[in-house]
Write a protein that holds these residues in place. Structure first.
Motif, PDB file in Angstrom:
ATOM      1  N   GLY A 188      -6.995  47.431   2.841  1.00 62.31           N
ATOM      2  CA  GLY A 188      -6.178  46.681   1.889  1.00 62.31           C
ATOM      3  C   GLY A 188      -5.004  47.511   1.404  1.00 62.31           C
ATOM      4  N   SER A 207      -3.932  48.064  -5.558  1.00 61.72           N
ATOM      5  CA  SER A 207      -5.034  48.989  -5.823  1.00 61.72           C
ATOM      6  C   SER A 207      -5.169  50.005  -4.690  1.00 61.72           C
ATOM      7  CB  SER A 207      -6.344  48.223  -6.044  1.00 61.72           C
ATOM      8  OG  SER A 207      -6.611  47.379  -4.956  1.00 61.72           O
ATOM      9  N   ASN A 250      -4.219  43.472   7.291  1.00 59.92           N
ATOM     10  CA  ASN A 250      -3.857  42.489   8.307  1.00 59.92           C
ATOM     11  C   ASN A 250      -2.735  41.583   7.817  1.00 59.92           C
ATOM     12  OD1 ASN A 250      -5.406  41.242   6.353  1.00 59.92           O
ATOM     13  ND2 ASN A 250      -6.081  39.635   7.759  1.00 59.92           N
ATOM     14  N   GLU A 251      -2.223  41.871   6.619  1.00 58.47           N
ATOM     15  CA  GLU A 251      -1.287  40.918   6.030  1.00 58.47           C
ATOM     16  C   GLU A 251       0.170  41.274   6.307  1.00 58.47           C
ATOM     17  OE1 GLU A 251      -1.672  40.660   1.820  1.00 58.47           O
ATOM     18  OE2 GLU A 251      -0.501  38.818   1.682  1.00 58.47           O
ATOM     19  N   ARG A 302       2.742  41.248  -4.501  1.00 63.81           N
ATOM     20  CA  ARG A 302       2.263  39.867  -4.426  1.00 63.81           C
ATOM     21  C   ARG A 302       2.858  39.019  -5.554  1.00 63.81           C
ATOM     22  NH1 ARG A 302      -1.215  38.804  -1.270  1.00 63.81           N
ATOM     23  NH2 ARG A 302      -2.198  40.814  -0.980  1.00 63.81           N
ATOM     24  N   VAL A 354     -10.120  44.213   9.635  1.00 62.34           N
ATOM     25  CA  VAL A 354     -11.423  44.872   9.739  1.00 62.34           C
ATOM     26  C   VAL A 354     -12.503  43.790   9.830  1.00 62.34           C
ATOM     27  CG1 VAL A 354     -13.076  46.390   8.626  1.00 62.34           C
ATOM     28  CG2 VAL A 354     -10.630  46.852   8.416  1.00 62.34           C
ATOM     29  N   GLY A 402      -8.825  42.662  -2.160  1.00 62.72           N
ATOM     30  CA  GLY A 402      -8.197  41.597  -2.933  1.00 62.72           C
ATOM     31  C   GLY A 402      -9.010  40.316  -2.997  1.00 62.72           C
ATOM     32  N   TYR A 444      -1.412  32.823  -2.048  1.00 63.16           N
ATOM     33  CA  TYR A 444      -1.900  34.170  -2.292  1.00 63.16           C
ATOM     34  C   TYR A 444      -1.182  35.186  -1.417  1.00 63.16           C
ATOM     35  CZ  TYR A 444      -4.939  38.032  -3.463  1.00 63.16           C
ATOM     36  OH  TYR A 444      -5.398  39.239  -3.925  1.00 63.16           O
ATOM     37  N   ASP A 478      -9.044  43.594  -7.113  1.00 65.46           N
ATOM     38  CA  ASP A 478      -9.558  42.235  -7.259  1.00 65.46           C
ATOM     39  C   ASP A 478     -10.972  42.059  -6.714  1.00 65.46           C
ATOM     40  OD1 ASP A 478      -7.078  41.581  -8.214  1.00 65.46           O
ATOM     41  OD2 ASP A 478      -6.896  39.756  -7.005  1.00 65.46           O
ATOM     42  N   TRP A 516      -3.054  42.603 -11.709  1.00 66.37           N
ATOM     43  CA  TRP A 516      -2.282  43.700 -11.152  1.00 66.37           C
ATOM     44  C   TRP A 516      -2.631  45.038 -11.796  1.00 66.37           C
ATOM     45  CZ3 TRP A 516       0.960  43.777  -7.113  1.00 66.37           C
ATOM     46  CH2 TRP A 516       1.865  44.826  -7.010  1.00 66.37           C
ATOM     47  N   ARG A 576       8.626  40.150 -17.084  1.00 71.87           N
ATOM     48  CA  ARG A 576       7.511  40.642 -17.889  1.00 71.87           C
ATOM     49  C   ARG A 576       7.960  41.410 -19.123  1.00 71.87           C
ATOM     50  NH1 ARG A 576       5.858  37.390 -15.202  1.00 71.87           N
ATOM     51  NH2 ARG A 576       4.082  37.314 -13.805  1.00 71.87           N
TER      52      ARG A 576
HETATM   53  C1  LIG Z   1       1.208  34.416  -6.639  1.00 71.75           C
HETATM   54  C2  LIG Z   1       0.515  35.464  -7.417  1.00 71.75           C
HETATM   55  C3  LIG Z   1       1.050  35.907  -8.623  1.00 71.75           C
HETATM   56  C4  LIG Z   1       0.412  36.877  -9.364  1.00 71.75           C
HETATM   57  N1  LIG Z   1       1.002  37.302 -10.518  1.00 71.75           N
HETATM   58  C5  LIG Z   1       0.371  38.244 -11.251  1.00 71.75           C
HETATM   59  C6  LIG Z   1       0.936  38.715 -12.446  1.00 71.75           C
HETATM   60  O1  LIG Z   1       1.999  38.264 -12.849  1.00 71.75           O
HETATM   61  N2  LIG Z   1       0.301  39.654 -13.168  1.00 71.75           N
HETATM   62  C7  LIG Z   1      -0.873  40.161 -12.749  1.00 71.75           C
HETATM   63  O2  LIG Z   1      -1.416  41.013 -13.432  1.00 71.75           O
HETATM   64  N3  LIG Z   1      -1.450  39.745 -11.618  1.00 71.75           N
HETATM   65  C8  LIG Z   1      -0.859  38.789 -10.849  1.00 71.75           C
HETATM   66  N4  LIG Z   1      -1.431  38.375  -9.695  1.00 71.75           N
HETATM   67  C9  LIG Z   1      -2.692  38.980  -9.282  1.00 71.75           C
HETATM   68  C10 LIG Z   1      -2.414  40.282  -8.568  1.00 71.75           C
HETATM   69  O3  LIG Z   1      -1.418  40.079  -7.628  1.00 71.75           O
HETATM   70  C11 LIG Z   1      -3.653  40.776  -7.911  1.00 71.75           C
HETATM   71  O4  LIG Z   1      -4.585  41.037  -8.907  1.00 71.75           O
HETATM   72  C12 LIG Z   1      -3.410  42.037  -7.130  1.00 71.75           C
HETATM   73  O5  LIG Z   1      -2.424  41.840  -6.170  1.00 71.75           O
HETATM   74  C13 LIG Z   1      -4.686  42.476  -6.460  1.00 71.75           C
HETATM   75  O6  LIG Z   1      -4.426  43.645  -5.750  1.00 71.75           O
HETATM   76  P1  LIG Z   1      -5.464  44.243  -4.743  1.00 71.75           P
HETATM   77  O7  LIG Z   1      -4.893  45.528  -4.323  1.00 71.75           O
HETATM   78  O8  LIG Z   1      -6.802  44.244  -5.353  1.00 71.75           O
HETATM   79  O9  LIG Z   1      -5.552  43.231  -3.538  1.00 71.75           O
HETATM   80  P2  LIG Z   1      -4.472  42.513  -2.650  1.00 71.75           P
HETATM   81  O10 LIG Z   1      -3.142  42.653  -3.185  1.00 71.75           O
HETATM   82  O11 LIG Z   1      -4.987  41.161  -2.414  1.00 71.75           O
HETATM   83  O12 LIG Z   1      -4.508  43.326  -1.296  1.00 71.75           O
HETATM   84  C14 LIG Z   1      -5.573  43.222  -0.413  1.00 71.75           C
HETATM   85  C15 LIG Z   1      -5.077  43.386   0.990  1.00 71.75           C
HETATM   86  O13 LIG Z   1      -6.160  43.615   1.850  1.00 71.75           O
HETATM   87  C16 LIG Z   1      -6.018  42.872   3.021  1.00 71.75           C
HETATM   88  N5  LIG Z   1      -7.323  42.633   3.601  1.00 71.75           N
HETATM   89  C17 LIG Z   1      -8.312  41.913   3.055  1.00 71.75           C
HETATM   90  N6  LIG Z   1      -9.386  41.917   3.886  1.00 71.75           N
HETATM   91  C18 LIG Z   1      -9.043  42.668   4.942  1.00 71.75           C
HETATM   92  C19 LIG Z   1      -9.716  43.034   6.136  1.00 71.75           C
HETATM   93  N7  LIG Z   1     -10.969  42.656   6.365  1.00 71.75           N
HETATM   94  N8  LIG Z   1      -9.070  43.780   7.033  1.00 71.75           N
HETATM   95  C20 LIG Z   1      -7.801  44.199   6.798  1.00 71.75           C
HETATM   96  N9  LIG Z   1      -7.130  43.882   5.677  1.00 71.75           N
HETATM   97  C21 LIG Z   1      -7.750  43.118   4.774  1.00 71.75           C
HETATM   98  C22 LIG Z   1      -5.361  41.625   2.545  1.00 71.75           C
HETATM   99  O14 LIG Z   1      -4.723  40.960   3.602  1.00 71.75           O
HETATM  100  C23 LIG Z   1      -4.391  42.165   1.525  1.00 71.75           C
HETATM  101  O15 LIG Z   1      -3.197  42.554   2.134  1.00 71.75           O
HETATM  102  C24 LIG Z   1      -0.811  37.399  -8.916  1.00 71.75           C
HETATM  103  C25 LIG Z   1      -1.354  36.956  -7.738  1.00 71.75           C
HETATM  104  C26 LIG Z   1      -0.708  36.001  -6.983  1.00 71.75           C
HETATM  105  C27 LIG Z   1      -1.317  35.540  -5.716  1.00 71.75           C
END
Ligand SMILES: Cc1cc2nc3c(=O)[nH]c(=O)nc-3n(C[C@H](O)[C@H](O)[C@H](O)COP(=O)(O)OP(=O)(O)OC[C@H]3O[C@@H](n4cnc5c(N)ncnc54)[C@H](O)[C@@H]3O)c2cc1C
Ligand code: SF4
Ligand code: SF4
Lengths: 448, 527
Positions: A8, A12, A33-34, A41, A77, A105, A125, A277, A295, B492
């Motif tokens: 990911g 994070s 993979n994204e 995001r 993965v 995520g 998403y 997430d 975020w 923000r």
């Molecule tokens: C439209 C939108 C608006 C948002 N606005 C806000 C905001 O204003 N404020 C806020 O606090 N939060 C906001 N959020 C939430 C915030 O974006 C998420 O909490 C944050 O991006 C999560 O980050 P992450 O690193 O946990 O996961 P993610 O950003 O989801 O990253 C995970 C990555 O892992 C990849 N992945 C998953 N499984 C696999 C696998 N098996 N193999 C390879 N890759 C994989 C995914 O494709 C992705 O690229 C928003 C979310 C969205 C969708």
């Protein structure tokens, strides 16, 4: 050299990678993979609305990763082999790790609605979702109406996006007022008004029943539990998200709603961690929830875990809750805890002020008896994070908060300030005699 | 409403079309009397030149300037060659041949345009202004509720480097090249603003008056657009009003009125070294010969640069000048606003910026030291280098090409602050003060940044604001002109431009606010 693999490349995973690099020389590989590069995001909406191009959502220039020796791998993965400490990719390639960080995520929720997999039905998403929306709703000729299901932050963002291209939008919200599972009544009410001001057909208390297909397997309408049929070309499913952990089933990693972790972000298996997430805390701190899909928390988990991985065991120990969002034109900030009526603690009392004309309001939560300041929500006013955070730590009284409210104002210069009105309103209700103090740089910068 | 906009656009284009065709039209007949007047005013001692003009030009009617211009130029060059050969150095004419053509053409124009100046003003400027306003004003309703309105910027051809943008780019560059290097083609434009110039200064308009008038008009009309677009943002409203005021009153009206009062032409807000020829011999002489007011200007100019500018930057940051007062900034913030997103944010551009802008500053200061040395010692060279050549090089490369042709011409493709960021020596000077000794900063609001990138995209100075904000660091950059747009577009509420104590202004942070304090201590111990 120890090999740290991160699944990911969201906020994070990337924060963890960056901080591990800062603290150590370990080998780091990030798999996603994204998109090849980390992107924000939260900015997806601005690409559709034409405020920026996709490349602008990427906070680091492309050379950054090589320079910092963070290897990027674009792959999915398929499986985690915890016993042999390796990952199996979709193309059957295998990758060995010494330590694994799961930062995968979320996925948009789908609640088994009939027709939820039709063409034209989508969540918002991923980057791919954005591209799909561009194809599904390029303009209001192709998409004559869109229906959005689920009244949360992503729902209102999606509505705003579609409206930016003059696409008529119907917004189905289960609750009887927008996002009132989080916002107190006054605020939620104000946002209802604002949504309608933007010519969005807001239907409260309304659930989606079925999504109706045309002869090509494409959505042509939805039906609601009010018995209405709404013709539309796009359906946005924005009823929340849940951890993206399907590929971990049978891996031996303990799963609940998300990947179960302790306060050190460790899973049940040694050398495997989860952040962002997809992580679910066994024991969340204070009023926090086990899964925090925002975020900031993803970033903080990344910061904390990097310390642990580099030999300084550090718990994920977030400070006072804060968050922010924007509802169309209205900015929203929250610090500490302000609960909506439905789940309000019995000791929690609210003070609410709303501007007579503008869409501006604030709500302050405090303890009924001790009058301790518990939290603040502002709509249309910016607050200084440091100051409010300090007040929460100091357990100030609500009266003191009001007295020094000007110190916390973060609106741009020359903006009208409303502290006087706010305090007058408070005095009026509670029969107090508080005089708002002038803003003081000395207080703002005193570290205490 | 949409219809009104369309009508506006058509009117604007018609006005612009007529304006653009004007240089190619008109007929010119030089009378013997007029030639004599010009010869006297210009101090022409070359009878060879005058005789040649009398033979080839006087009394003849030229259609357009395509033959008029080369005839005069040839006469001038031949005359100069002749005088050089005969060692009659006092007869050589150093004026640029094209300026000479412009001077002669100005008194030779005849026909419809010259007899209908007011009507022609209306058909060019008038239509342009009315059209533009009709195009802009409906947005007050069309844009809907107040708030940030950047929808579609990257979908629209004109604001995302599409062919319209490239067309505007070529148009602007052509316009500037013409203005600087072929002023005779601007003569027809000068007729349309003669009445205004007469009314203000008592003199007929020259091509720089056309430019000044256009500049001010464009700023005023585009300021209306700013007011509508940013009507929710008090900072933008106040700032726009300020910059417009200084343009209209200080840059446009006061200098013209001073001329009417027999005083030297001077823009009181134009500080050295942006005003690079302030210390040139001719200017110093003219000031010293203008009595009390000349002396006052001289003292003011020096005090402005040495005291007022740095002191104000200390208190308010360089924004007080660059985006509240300056004319270049004023055009960038009004006409240039639709293009602000095109400034490059790459680290590479930042490197180029530092080399270039400081290079120009060194150039400007070096040139001025040479000039002053030459002035006081009355020697034409310093260490064997001719002061005059250095001045000419600067005027051409920096004054004309960088500040003018590139500075504005590049708007549609490279953003609206190319000059201010890469070229302006004053900005470099203010930047030093801002970076090292100023109360100004952009405060980052704790841990609230979501790295969305709006701030960076819309920073006209190419500052990667997000890079600081997402780390919780304040933005302290010498190039920031304090336009406040990053703060405005941030969804923000993360950024605030403010002036505060020096202590705590720069706040490097390893871990952002929101994470537990122990961790912060840990990090601090480490470093
Ligand atoms: C439209 C939108 C608006 C948002 N606005 C806000 C905001 O204003 N404020 C806020 O606090 N939060 C906001 N959020 C939430 C915030 O974006 C998420 O909490 C944050 O991006 C999560 O980050 P992450 O690193 O946990 O996961 P993610 O950003 O989801 O990253 C995970 C990555 O892992 C990849 N992945 C998953 N499984 C696999 C696998 N098996 N193999 C390879 N890759 C994989 C995914 O494709 C992705 O690229 C928003 C979310 C969205 C969708
Ligand atoms: S950093 Fe902000 S205020 Fe400074 S120039 Fe850039 S956008 Fe303007
Ligand atoms: S616009 Fe605001 S939230 Fe977005 S990156 Fe810039 S500072 Fe952060």
């Amino acid at each position: 050299m120890e090999h740290i693999v991160i699944i990911g490349n969201g906020i994070s995973g990337i924060t963890a990678a960056r901080h591990i690099r800062k603290l150590s020389d370990k080998k780091i590989t990030v798999i996603s993979n994204e998109n090849a590069y980390f992107f924000s995001r939260t900015a997806l909406m601005y690409v559709y609305m034409g405020h920026m191009k996709f490349e602008h959502t990427q906070p680091y220039e492309n050379w950054f990763w090589k320079k910092n020796r963070i290897e990027l791998l674009t792959a999915y993965v398929e499986r985690v082999d915890t016993e042999n400490k390796k990952l199996i990719l979709q193309n059957l390639q295998e990758i060995n790790f010494d330590k694994l960080i799961i930062a995968t995520g979320s996925n948009p929720n789908k609640f088994g609605w009939p027709g939820q997999d039709l063409k034209g039905v989508q969540g918002l998403y991923s980057k791919q979702d954005l591209e799909m929306l561009e194809a599904n709703a390029p303009n209001n000729e192709v998409c004559k109406r869109a229906v959005i299901v689920g009244g949360g932050l992503i729902g209102i963002e999606m509505a705003e996006m579609l409206r930016s291209r003059d696409i008529p939008v119907t917004f189905l919200v289960r609750e009887d007022s927008f996002w009132n599972i989080v916002l107190p009544k006054g605020e939620s009410q104000m946002i209802n008004e604002h949504i309608r001001e933007h010519h969005i057909d807001l239907q409260l208390n309304t659930n989606l029943e079925t999504i109706v297909s045309d002869e090509h397997g494409r959505v042509k309408a939805v039906t609601t539990d009010k018995g209405e049929t709404i013709a539309c070309n796009v359906v946005g499913l924005t009823a929340g998200v849940s951890p993206n952990i399907n590929f971990l089933k049978d891996s031996g990693i303990s799963l609940g709603k998300g990947v179960k972790v302790n306060q050190y972000l460790e899973t049940n298996i040694a050398d495997i961690y989860a952040i962002g997430d997809c992580a679910e805390q066994h024991q969340p701190k204070g009023n926090r929830r086990p899964v925090e899909a925002v975020w900031y928390t993803g970033r903080m988990m990344g910061e904390a875990l990097a310390q642990t991985i580099c030999g300084r065991k550090t718990p994920y120990n977030p400070g006072h809750w804060f968050n922010s969002a924007k509802f169309l034109d209205i900015e929203y900030q929250t610090y500490g805890w302000v609960f909506p009526e439905a789940v309000k603690k019995e000791y929690e009392e609210h003070f609410h002020w709303r501007h007579p004309k503008e869409k501006i309001c604030i709500t302050i939560a405090f303890h009924k008896e001790s009058r301790q300041f518990l939290g603040i929500n502002t709509l249309g006013i910016r607050m200084r994070h440091e100051i409010v955070d300090r007040w929460l730590t100091q357990k100030r009284s609500v009266e003191s908060v009001l007295e020094y409210l000007k110190d916390a104002n973060f609106d741009p210069e020359f903006y009208s300030q409303y502290e006087k009105d706010i305090v007058a309103h408070y005095n009026n209700i509670f029969g107090t005699n508080i005089n708002p103090k002038k803003k003081s740089w000395k207080r703002i910068f005193s570290k205490a | 409403m949409k219809t009104i906009k369309h009508i506006g656009l058509v009117l604007f284009l018609v006005g612009l079309g007529i304006f653009s065709l004007l240089p190619l039209t008109g007929s010119f007949t030089l009378s013997a009397d007029n030639l004599a007047t010009v010869a006297e005013n210009q101090n022409i001692r070359s009878e060879v030149f005058v005789q040649e003009l009398e033979r080839k030009v006087v009394g003849k009617t030229f259609n357009g300037l395509s033959t008029f211009s080369p005839t005069v130029i040839k006469a001038l060059e031949d005359a100069n060659t002749q005088h050089r050969k005969d060692k009659e150095y006092n007869k050589i004419m150093y004026v640029s041949p094209h300026d000479m053509v412009a001077n002669l053409a100005k008194v030779s124009g005849e026909g419809f345009l010259v007899n209908n100046k007011v009507l022609m003003w209306f058909l060019t400027f008038g239509l342009g202004i009315i059209g533009a306003l009709l195009f802009i004003l409906p947005d007050a309703i069309l844009l809907g509720k107040k708030g940030i309105k950047n929808n579609g910027i990257y979908h629209s051809n004109s604001t995302s480097r599409g062919w319209i943008a490239w067309l505007v780019f070529v148009y602007l560059i052509t316009f500037y090249l013409l203005l600087y290097f072929r002023p005779e083609y601007a003569v027809n434009w000068t007729y349309t603003v003669d009445p205004i110039s007469q009314w203000l200064s008592g003199n007929p308009a020259g091509h720089w008056f056309v430019y000044g008038f256009m500049y001010t008009t464009v700023m005023t009309v585009m300021a209306a657009r700013m007011y509508i677009k940013y009507r929710h943002n008090a900072y933008q409203m106040v700032r726009t009003t300020s910059v417009l005021f200084f343009q209209i009153v200080f840059a446009f009206l006061i200098p013209e009125i001073m001329v009417r009062l027999q005083m030297p032409y001077y823009d009181f807000k134009n500080a050295f070294p942006l005003d690079y020829d302030f210390f040139f011999q001719w200017n110093l002489r003219s000031l010293l010969n203008s009595g009390g007011i000349g002396l006052f200007i001289l003292v003011w100019g020096i005090v402005l640069t040495l005291i007022i500018v740095p002191v104000m930057v200390y208190f308010f940051g360089k924004r007080w000048y660059c985006s509240w007062v300056c004319g270049c900034g004023g055009l960038a913030e009004t006409l240039g606003d639709p293009y602000r997103q095109h400034s490059s944010k790459s680290l590479f551009s930042w490197k180029v910026e530092r080399w270039l802008v400081h290079g120009v500053l060194v150039f400007a200061v070096g040139m001025t030291l040479m000039t002053l040395y030459s002035f006081f010692t009355e020697s034409g060279t310093v260490l064997g280098i001719r002061t005059q050549s250095v001045q000419n090089t600067y005027s051409l490369l920096i004054g004309a090409f960088f500040a003018g042709v590139i500075g504005t011409g590049f708007y549609p493709i490279f953003g609206n602050r190319v000059w201010c960021r890469f070229g302006c020596p004053l900005a470099a000077y203010l930047g030093f003060v801002q970076r090292f000794k100023s109360r100004f900063r952009i405060t980052t609001n704790g841990g609230q940044c979501i790295s969305c990138g709006n701030c960076s995209v819309y920073c006209e100075q190419g500052i990667d604001v997000r890079a600081y904000a997402q780390k919780g660091e304040n933005i302290i950059r010498s190039s920031c002109v304090g336009c406040g747009i990053c703060s405005a577009v941030c969804p923000r509420g993360v950024l605030k431009l403010e002036n505060g104590p020096l202590k705590g202004r720069i706040n490097p942070t390893d871990v952002l606010l929101g994470n537990d304090v122990d961790l912060m201590e840990l990090m601090n111990k480490k470093s």
